[in-house]
Scaffold this active site. Structure first.
Site, PDB file in Angstrom:
ATOM      1  N   HIS A  56       0.799  -1.205  -0.090  1.00 11.65           N
ATOM      2  CA  HIS A  56       0.117   0.080  -0.161  1.00 11.65           C
ATOM      3  C   HIS A  56       0.698   1.386  -0.087  1.00 11.65           C
ATOM      4  CE1 HIS A  56       1.007  -0.348   4.297  1.00 11.65           C
ATOM      5  NE2 HIS A  56       0.981   0.817   4.258  1.00 11.65           N
TER       6      HIS A  56
HETATM    7  C1  UD1 Z   1      -0.856   5.836   6.177  1.00 13.55           C
HETATM    8  C2  UD1 Z   1       0.240   6.011   6.383  1.00 13.55           C
HETATM    9  C3  UD1 Z   1       1.397   4.853   6.043  1.00 13.55           C
HETATM   10  C4  UD1 Z   1       0.658   3.590   6.703  1.00 13.55           C
HETATM   11  C5  UD1 Z   1      -0.614   3.431   6.307  1.00 13.55           C
HETATM   12  C6  UD1 Z   1      -1.319   2.456   7.263  1.00 13.55           C
HETATM   13  C7  UD1 Z   1       0.986   8.490   6.159  1.00 13.55           C
HETATM   14  C8  UD1 Z   1       2.063   9.399   5.152  1.00 13.55           C
HETATM   15  N1  UD1 Z   1       1.005   7.449   5.522  1.00 13.55           N
HETATM   16  O1  UD1 Z   1      -0.998   5.737   4.316  1.00 13.55           O
HETATM   17  O2  UD1 Z   1       2.743   5.201   6.577  1.00 13.55           O
HETATM   18  O3  UD1 Z   1       1.586   2.713   6.558  1.00 13.55           O
HETATM   19  O4  UD1 Z   1      -1.410   4.718   6.715  1.00 13.55           O
HETATM   20  O5  UD1 Z   1      -2.439   1.967   6.419  1.00 13.55           O
HETATM   21  O6  UD1 Z   1       0.409   9.153   7.105  1.00 13.55           O
HETATM   22  N2  UD1 Z   1      -8.445   5.796   2.475  1.00 13.55           N
HETATM   23  C9  UD1 Z   1      -9.625   5.228   2.723  1.00 13.55           C
HETATM   24  N3  UD1 Z   1     -10.094   5.007   4.070  1.00 13.55           N
HETATM   25  C10 UD1 Z   1      -9.490   5.117   5.024  1.00 13.55           C
HETATM   26  C11 UD1 Z   1      -8.147   5.810   4.848  1.00 13.55           C
HETATM   27  C12 UD1 Z   1      -7.614   6.073   3.680  1.00 13.55           C
HETATM   28  O7  UD1 Z   1     -10.406   5.097   1.530  1.00 13.55           O
HETATM   29  O8  UD1 Z   1      -9.999   5.046   6.243  1.00 13.55           O
HETATM   30  C13 UD1 Z   1      -7.823   6.086   1.092  1.00 13.55           C
HETATM   31  C14 UD1 Z   1      -8.217   7.194   0.612  1.00 13.55           C
HETATM   32  O9  UD1 Z   1      -8.261   7.190  -0.832  1.00 13.55           O
HETATM   33  C15 UD1 Z   1      -6.964   7.899   0.902  1.00 13.55           C
HETATM   34  C16 UD1 Z   1      -5.966   7.053   0.769  1.00 13.55           C
HETATM   35  O10 UD1 Z   1      -6.587   5.770   1.338  1.00 13.55           O
HETATM   36  O11 UD1 Z   1      -6.771   9.121   0.142  1.00 13.55           O
HETATM   37  C17 UD1 Z   1      -4.490   7.169   1.503  1.00 13.55           C
HETATM   38  O12 UD1 Z   1      -4.850   7.385   3.076  1.00 13.55           O
HETATM   39  P1  UD1 Z   1      -3.974   8.255   3.913  1.00 13.55           P
HETATM   40  O13 UD1 Z   1      -4.213   8.312   5.167  1.00 13.55           O
HETATM   41  O14 UD1 Z   1      -3.217   9.479   3.272  1.00 13.55           O
HETATM   42  O15 UD1 Z   1      -2.308   7.434   3.584  1.00 13.55           O
HETATM   43  P2  UD1 Z   1      -2.226   5.810   3.751  1.00 13.55           P
HETATM   44  O16 UD1 Z   1      -1.765   5.232   2.542  1.00 13.55           O
HETATM   45  O17 UD1 Z   1      -3.412   5.133   4.450  1.00 13.55           O
END
Ligand code: UD1
Length: 373
Positions: A212
Site C-alpha cells: 500500500h
Molecule cells: C498511511 C500512512 C502509512 C501507513 C498507512 C497504514 C502516511 C503518510 N502514511 O498511509 O505510513 O503505513 O497509513 O494503513 O501517513 N483511505 C480510505 N479509507 C481510510 C483511509 C484511507 O479509503 O480509512 C484511502 C483514501 O483514498 C486516501 C488513501 O487511502 O486518500 C490514503 O490514505 P492516507 O491516510 O493519506 O495514507 P495511507 O496510504 O493510508
C-alpha cells in the site's frame, strides 16, 4: 504524588498502525493513578475496516475527541490536523503529548504541540530508511527533531538519532509496543478468528501479501512491476492479498484488476487486527511493503520478503526473518523457492521485544515528571 496534580498526557493517533501501538500504552498508563491519559483520534483513517475494527479488536477505549479530518493531499491533511489539534490543546493544556509511528498524524500533532511549548514523546523514534521520497521518512525525521522523549525499539535507532544531534539523555531504549499488542492478542486471535475457515485455507499452505505504500502503488508502472514480482511467488504458492483502500482505488484506476487475477493473487477486503494476526501466524511466508509487518513476522518467525529497496528496520534483517527483495521478480522467485524448501530464515527475537515495552515507557515518564515536580 498524593497532593500533587496528575500528569496529563494526550495520546494522539490517526492511522491503522497507530492503533496497534497505542493500545498497550493506554493500558500501561491506566495502571498508574498518577497519570491521566486522554486519547485523540485525528480521523486520518476513518473506514470501518481501517479504524473501528482495530478499536474493537484491541479493546481501545473510545477517543475523547475525534477530529474527523479524513483524506487529502499531504499538506492539506497535515495542516488540517495541526489546526484542529492545536484548538484542542489550547483548551486542554496537557503536560505531555505522546505520538506513535511515522504517519502524517504523528508529525502534525507533534508540531502543533511543540509550538505551544508542550513537550512531546515519540514512540518508535530513530528509524531511518534514508529514503526521503517516502513520506514516512520525512515524518520520522521531523518528529524526532522536535521531541523531548524519544522511545526507541532497537539500538541502531540511537546511532541514527545521535548522528542527527539528538542528546543522549532524551533517548530511551524500551522495546517495541507493536509486539506488546501481538503478544497480548496471539491467543485470542487463535481462539476467536475464523479467517482460515472463511477463506478455506490450511496452515502453511499460502502466502500473505500487503502492498500500500504510495511509492509502490501510486504509479502505474511501479504497481504493475510490484504485481509482477508477486506473481513469481504466486506461481509457487497461493497468495492472499487483503487490499488497502488506496491500492484498491489505484488497481481499478490503472486497469490492473485482470493482472491481479491472471497472476492468481487472491484479493480480499482489508482485515481487522485479530484476523490479520491469525492469517500471518499460519502463513508459509509474507510479502510486504509495510514496516510493522516486517517486525511482526520476525516475532512470529514467519519468513518475510520486503518488496522495497531498503528498510528502516534493519534489525528484522540482521536478527529476524526478513529479506529485502525490492521489486525484483528473480529475487522473489529465488527466495520463495528457498522458503518452500524449508530453507527460509528462522531468526531470533530482538532484545526487549518481549511484550513489556509500554510499561517501560510509563515508568520513564513517571520518573522524569517526579523529578520535575
Ligand atoms: C498511511 C500512512 C502509512 C501507513 C498507512 C497504514 C502516511 C503518510 N502514511 O498511509 O505510513 O503505513 O497509513 O494503513 O501517513 N483511505 C480510505 N479509507 C481510510 C483511509 C484511507 O479509503 O480509512 C484511502 C483514501 O483514498 C486516501 C488513501 O487511502 O486518500 C490514503 O490514505 P492516507 O491516510 O493519506 O495514507 P495511507 O496510504 O493510508
Amino acid at each position: 504524588m498524593k497532593n500533587r496534580k496528575k500528569i496529563r498526557i494526550v495520546c494522539a493517533v490517526g492511522a491503522r498502525p497507530n492503533f496497534v501501538k497505542i493500545a498497550p500504552i493506554l493500558k500501561a498508563f491506566q495502571r498508574y493513578p498518577q497519570i491521566q491519559a486522554t486519547l485523540v483520534h485525528t480521523g486520518q483513517h476513518y473506514d470501518r475496516a481501517m479504524s473501528d475494527a482495530f478499536f474493537r479488536d484491541l479493546k481501545i477505549p473510545r477517543p475523547a475527541v475525534e477530529l474527523g479530518i479524513g483524506s487529502g493531499s499531504h499538506a492539506w491533511q497535515t495542516g488540517k490536523i495541526m489546526a484542529a489539534f492545536e484548538e484542542y490543546l489550547l483548551k486542554w493544556r496537557p503536560d505531555l503529548v505522546l505520538v506513535v509511528g511515522d504517519v502524517n498524524s504523528t508529525l502534525a500533532c507533534a508540531l502543533a504541540a511543540v509550538k505551544l511549548h508542550i513537550p512531546v514523546a515519540h514512540v518508535e523514534a530513530g528509524l531511518r530508511s534514508f529514503n526521503r521520497m517516502m513520506p514516512e521518512e520525512v515524518n520520522r525525521l521531523l518528529t524526532d527533531q522536535i521531541s523531548d522523549y524519544l522511545f526507541i525499539t532497537s539500538p541502531e535507532a540511537e546511532t541514527n538519532l545521535r548522528r542527527e544531534g539528538v542528546r543522549p539523555e532524551k533517548i530511551f531504549f524500551v522495546g517495541n509496543v507493536m509486539i506488546d499488542s501481538l503478544k497480548k492478542s496471539a491467543v485470542l486471535a487463535e481462539k476467536r478468528s475464523r479467517v482460515l475457515q472463511e477463506l478455506k485455507l490450511k496452515p502453511r499452505s499460502y502466502a500473505v501479501l500487503t502492498l500500500h505504500r504510495p511509492e509502490s502503488t501510486d504509479d502505474k508502472e511501479m504497481l504493475g512491476k510490484a504485481l509482477e514480482a508477486v506473481a513469481a511467488a504466486a506461481e509457487r504458492i497461493p497468495v492472499v492479498y487483503p487490499v488497502h483502500p488506496r491500492t484498491a482505488k489505484r488497481i481499478e484506476e490503472f486497469g490492473l484488476t485482470e493482472r491481479l487475477r491472471s497472476a492468481s493473487i487472491r484479493a480480499i477486503p482489508p482485515l481487522g487486527y485479530l484476523d490479520f494476526l491469525k492469517l500471518m501466524t499460519h502463513a508459509r511466508l509474507v510479502l510486504t511493503d509495510s514496516g510493522g509487518i516486517q517486525e511482526e513476522t520476525t516475532v512470529l518467525q514467519v519468513p518475510c520478503l520486503t518488496l522495497r529497496n531498503e528498510t528502516e528496520r534493519p534489525v528484522t534483517v540482521t536478527e529476524g526473518t526478513n529479506v529485502v527483495v525490492g521489486l525484483d521478480r528473480g529475487k522473489v522467485a529465488r527466495e520463495t523457492a528457498k522458503i518452500l524448501k524449508g530453507k527460509g530464515k528462522k531468526g531470533k527475537i530482538p532484545a526487549l521485544w518481549d511484550g513489556r515495552a509500554a510499561g517501560r515507557i510509563a515508568r520513564v515518564i513517571l520518573r522524569r515528571f517526579a523529578r520535575r515536580r
